[in-house]
Scaffold this active site. Sequence first.
Site, PDB file in Angstrom:
ATOM      1  N   SER A  44      38.160  52.993   1.998  1.00 39.22           N
ATOM      2  CA  SER A  44      38.176  54.373   2.454  1.00 39.22           C
ATOM      3  C   SER A  44      37.197  55.078   2.109  1.00 39.22           C
ATOM      4  CB  SER A  44      39.512  54.950   2.237  1.00 39.22           C
ATOM      5  OG  SER A  44      39.920  55.107   0.955  1.00 39.22           O
ATOM      6  N   HIS A  45      36.587  54.787   0.747  1.00 40.61           N
ATOM      7  CA  HIS A  45      35.452  55.574   0.243  1.00 40.61           C
ATOM      8  C   HIS A  45      34.295  54.722  -0.093  1.00 40.61           C
ATOM      9  CE1 HIS A  45      38.965  58.217   0.508  1.00 40.61           C
ATOM     10  NE2 HIS A  45      38.192  59.240   0.678  1.00 40.61           N
ATOM     11  N   PHE A 118      33.319  64.003  -0.946  1.00 39.34           N
ATOM     12  CA  PHE A 118      33.544  63.017   0.041  1.00 39.34           C
ATOM     13  C   PHE A 118      33.919  61.678  -0.623  1.00 39.34           C
ATOM     14  CE2 PHE A 118      31.750  61.225   4.441  1.00 39.34           C
ATOM     15  CZ  PHE A 118      32.873  61.730   5.126  1.00 39.34           C
ATOM     16  N   ALA A 119      34.088  61.629  -1.813  1.00 43.24           N
ATOM     17  CA  ALA A 119      34.142  60.219  -2.181  1.00 43.24           C
ATOM     18  C   ALA A 119      35.596  59.870  -3.121  1.00 43.24           C
ATOM     19  CB  ALA A 119      33.205  60.274  -3.209  1.00 43.24           C
ATOM     20  N   THR A 157      44.333  66.262   1.374  1.00 37.25           N
ATOM     21  CA  THR A 157      44.934  64.968   0.922  1.00 37.25           C
ATOM     22  C   THR A 157      44.546  65.024  -0.739  1.00 37.25           C
ATOM     23  OG1 THR A 157      42.732  64.051   1.539  1.00 37.25           O
ATOM     24  CG2 THR A 157      44.637  63.639   2.871  1.00 37.25           C
ATOM     25  N   ASP A 185      42.221  56.262   5.350  1.00 41.48           N
ATOM     26  CA  ASP A 185      42.680  54.854   5.712  1.00 41.48           C
ATOM     27  C   ASP A 185      43.185  55.214   6.901  1.00 41.48           C
ATOM     28  OD1 ASP A 185      42.360  53.275   3.498  1.00 41.48           O
ATOM     29  OD2 ASP A 185      43.471  54.324   2.325  1.00 41.48           O
ATOM     30  N   ARG A 301      50.860  44.886 -12.124  1.00 37.49           N
ATOM     31  CA  ARG A 301      49.865  45.361 -11.918  1.00 37.49           C
ATOM     32  C   ARG A 301      49.975  46.801 -12.499  1.00 37.49           C
ATOM     33  NH1 ARG A 301      48.031  46.444  -5.736  1.00 37.49           N
ATOM     34  NH2 ARG A 301      46.560  48.188  -5.989  1.00 37.49           N
ATOM     35  N   GLY A 304      44.559  50.482 -11.411  1.00 35.40           N
ATOM     36  CA  GLY A 304      42.995  50.178 -12.021  1.00 35.40           C
ATOM     37  C   GLY A 304      42.718  48.766 -12.138  1.00 35.40           C
ATOM     38  N   ASP A 305      43.796  47.899 -12.385  1.00 37.80           N
ATOM     39  CA  ASP A 305      43.759  46.468 -12.503  1.00 37.80           C
ATOM     40  C   ASP A 305      42.994  45.898 -11.193  1.00 37.80           C
ATOM     41  OD1 ASP A 305      44.914  46.377 -14.927  1.00 37.80           O
ATOM     42  OD2 ASP A 305      46.786  45.277 -14.096  1.00 37.80           O
ATOM     43  N   ARG A 307      41.035  47.148  -9.068  1.00 40.55           N
ATOM     44  CA  ARG A 307      39.727  47.619  -8.850  1.00 40.55           C
ATOM     45  C   ARG A 307      38.776  47.030  -9.920  1.00 40.55           C
ATOM     46  NH1 ARG A 307      38.171  52.029 -10.704  1.00 40.55           N
ATOM     47  NH2 ARG A 307      40.521  52.827 -10.575  1.00 40.55           N
TER      48      ARG A 307
HETATM   49  N1  LIG Z   1      37.246  63.010  -2.108  1.00 40.97           N
HETATM   50  C1  LIG Z   1      38.371  63.410  -1.624  1.00 40.97           C
HETATM   51  O1  LIG Z   1      38.825  64.771  -1.090  1.00 40.97           O
HETATM   52  C2  LIG Z   1      39.630  62.355  -1.412  1.00 40.97           C
HETATM   53  C3  LIG Z   1      39.491  61.143  -2.088  1.00 40.97           C
HETATM   54  N2  LIG Z   1      40.400  60.329  -1.801  1.00 40.97           N
HETATM   55  C4  LIG Z   1      40.163  58.932  -2.652  1.00 40.97           C
HETATM   56  O2  LIG Z   1      41.001  57.993  -1.631  1.00 40.97           O
HETATM   57  C5  LIG Z   1      41.025  56.900  -2.573  1.00 40.97           C
HETATM   58  C6  LIG Z   1      42.324  56.260  -2.160  1.00 40.97           C
HETATM   59  O3  LIG Z   1      43.612  57.131  -2.479  1.00 40.97           O
HETATM   60  P1  LIG Z   1      45.045  56.435  -2.291  1.00 40.97           P
HETATM   61  O4  LIG Z   1      44.944  56.006  -1.090  1.00 40.97           O
HETATM   62  O5  LIG Z   1      45.910  57.473  -2.652  1.00 40.97           O
HETATM   63  O6  LIG Z   1      44.813  55.366  -3.428  1.00 40.97           O
HETATM   64  P2  LIG Z   1      45.925  54.062  -3.404  1.00 40.97           P
HETATM   65  O7  LIG Z   1      47.236  54.589  -3.072  1.00 40.97           O
HETATM   66  O8  LIG Z   1      45.362  52.870  -2.812  1.00 40.97           O
HETATM   67  O9  LIG Z   1      46.012  53.869  -5.266  1.00 40.97           O
HETATM   68  C7  LIG Z   1      46.399  54.796  -6.057  1.00 40.97           C
HETATM   69  C8  LIG Z   1      46.379  54.473  -7.371  1.00 40.97           C
HETATM   70  O10 LIG Z   1      47.332  53.549  -7.677  1.00 40.97           O
HETATM   71  C9  LIG Z   1      47.166  52.345  -8.127  1.00 40.97           C
HETATM   72  N3  LIG Z   1      48.130  51.261  -7.362  1.00 40.97           N
HETATM   73  C10 LIG Z   1      47.815  51.026  -5.856  1.00 40.97           C
HETATM   74  N4  LIG Z   1      49.016  50.103  -5.677  1.00 40.97           N
HETATM   75  C11 LIG Z   1      49.407  49.688  -6.967  1.00 40.97           C
HETATM   76  C12 LIG Z   1      50.603  48.807  -7.328  1.00 40.97           C
HETATM   77  N5  LIG Z   1      51.006  48.159  -6.392  1.00 40.97           N
HETATM   78  N6  LIG Z   1      50.739  48.984  -8.607  1.00 40.97           N
HETATM   79  C13 LIG Z   1      50.307  49.689  -9.282  1.00 40.97           C
HETATM   80  N7  LIG Z   1      49.285  50.482  -9.193  1.00 40.97           N
HETATM   81  C14 LIG Z   1      48.996  50.600  -7.998  1.00 40.97           C
HETATM   82  C15 LIG Z   1      45.736  52.191  -7.686  1.00 40.97           C
HETATM   83  O11 LIG Z   1      44.835  51.285  -8.556  1.00 40.97           O
HETATM   84  P3  LIG Z   1      43.832  50.356  -7.945  1.00 40.97           P
HETATM   85  O12 LIG Z   1      42.775  51.375  -7.697  1.00 40.97           O
HETATM   86  O13 LIG Z   1      43.597  49.255  -9.071  1.00 40.97           O
HETATM   87  O14 LIG Z   1      44.229  49.791  -6.747  1.00 40.97           O
HETATM   88  C16 LIG Z   1      45.374  53.777  -7.781  1.00 40.97           C
HETATM   89  O15 LIG Z   1      44.905  53.966  -9.136  1.00 40.97           O
HETATM   90  C17 LIG Z   1      41.096  57.407  -4.053  1.00 40.97           C
HETATM   91  O16 LIG Z   1      40.086  56.869  -4.468  1.00 40.97           O
HETATM   92  C18 LIG Z   1      40.862  59.005  -3.909  1.00 40.97           C
HETATM   93  O17 LIG Z   1      40.179  59.567  -4.914  1.00 40.97           O
HETATM   94  C19 LIG Z   1      41.501  60.664  -1.401  1.00 40.97           C
HETATM   95  C20 LIG Z   1      41.875  61.799  -0.784  1.00 40.97           C
HETATM   96  C21 LIG Z   1      40.893  62.867  -0.596  1.00 40.97           C
HETATM   97  O1  LIG Z   2      40.265  60.016   2.455  1.00 37.89           O
HETATM   98  C1  LIG Z   2      40.452  61.358   2.335  1.00 37.89           C
HETATM   99  O2  LIG Z   2      41.711  61.753   2.413  1.00 37.89           O
HETATM  100  C2  LIG Z   2      39.478  62.370   2.357  1.00 37.89           C
HETATM  101  N1  LIG Z   2      38.174  61.661   1.733  1.00 37.89           N
HETATM  102  C3  LIG Z   2      37.034  62.532   1.714  1.00 37.89           C
HETATM  103  C4  LIG Z   2      36.937  63.907   2.114  1.00 37.89           C
HETATM  104  C5  LIG Z   2      38.077  64.225   2.979  1.00 37.89           C
HETATM  105  C6  LIG Z   2      39.485  63.663   2.753  1.00 37.89           C
END
Ligand SMILES: NC(=O)C1=CN([C@@H]2O[C@H](COP(=O)(O)OP(=O)(O)OC[C@H]3O[C@@H](n4cnc5c(N)ncnc54)[C@H](OP(=O)(O)O)[C@@H]3O)[C@@H](O)[C@H]2O)C=CC1
Ligand SMILES: O=C(O)C1=NCCCC1
Length: 335
Positions: A44-45, A118-119, A157, A185, A301, A304-305, A307
Amino acid sequence: MTHMDFDALVALLTRIFIANGASAMVADILARNCAGAERDGAMSHGLFRMPGYVATLQSGWVDGLAEPVVEDGGASFLRVDAANGFAQPALAAAAPLAMEKARATGACVVAIRRSHHFAALWPDVEPFAEAGLVAIAMVDSMAVVVPPGARKPVYGTNPLAFAAPRGGEKIVVFDQAVSVLAHGDVQIAAREGHDLPEGAGVDAAGRPTRDPRAVLDGGALLPFGGHKGAAIAMMIEIMAAALTGGLYSHEVDWSAHPGAQTPCTGECVILIDPARGGSAAGFAARVEQLVEALRAAGQERMPGDRRFAAREKALRDGVAVHAEMLAQLEGMLRT
Ligand SMILES: NC(=O)C1=CN([C@@H]2O[C@H](COP(=O)(O)OP(=O)(O)OC[C@H]3O[C@@H](n4cnc5c(N)ncnc54)[C@H](OP(=O)(O)O)[C@@H]3O)[C@@H](O)[C@H]2O)C=CC1
Ligand SMILES: O=C(O)C1=NCCCC1
């Protein structure tokens, strides 16, 4: 599908950012960030975001040439004016002094305003934990998350990322949106024709829906954990906007810049020197003990694992890039 060497992917993205109006400094930082997300399997990023970066640069909404200005806010505080540029160069400009202040005083708050994020957020915390500090980062985005009982979205978000050293080169890190799903997503689900999980969003009339298009078309996302996630969303708005001087998610208005996709808000990063709680080695050992207890209890898990494993594989075998994506990226050099 091509497997690209990570550095070659960074070089390609750097050229794209420069070709679309970013300075060499900004291009290098964003390219590493975006290629790093793709390498780590954060679809997603990663490369998915490149058309959005390019469209936003072309729209004039963000300044790809911005030079962040770091302002001293006291013993444990730095303010950064990102000058309508991206948040990551602003954080990079503040990072050396922020670490120095955190070590000298025990903590440092970095309050970034007028910044576009945006990341993924973990790149904003991981390096600090690798340097022995605890780091927490918060960013608000754009109003797409509806608070409990509300009739319209107010929150972004709003991701929250945390990282801490756990001894040796290891760190613990998590990075998560406050919504059930990141907006990215939902966009990917709409593009690929997948339903959303139950409880992720509502349509324009406020009815629960699993249709990603209904969420994107006047609907909204829901916070994870109902009122509990909503409270965290509120905290992040306060820390990333009220504290920094940036905009709240619901104040973002890019309507005069068609194509713009990067919210211009704020970011708050808090650094803590764990040595102040006793000893750095003692802290890391305690973190490691917690990880061991979790694993012994059956949690296989850790955040971070996945990733870190994806990163290791991609650095060994190359970053998998679809042929259509590669062609799209090459097209961005000619815009
Ligand atoms: N710039 C912005 O404004 C925005 C950016 N984002 C980015 O979007 C990305 C995705 O966010 P989001 O969908 O909430 O993330 P996820 O729900 O995919 O993951 C959230 C965290 O939970 C961990 N995780 C996921 N599944 C498990 C599991 N089954 N057991 C244990 N740990 C788990 C992930 O580790 P792992 O990474 O190892 O999977 C991660 O650290 C993020 O990087 C976030 O920063 C989101 C919203 C806005
Ligand atoms: O995925 C999200 O949520 C966002 N990512 C980048 C900035 C806007 C929101």
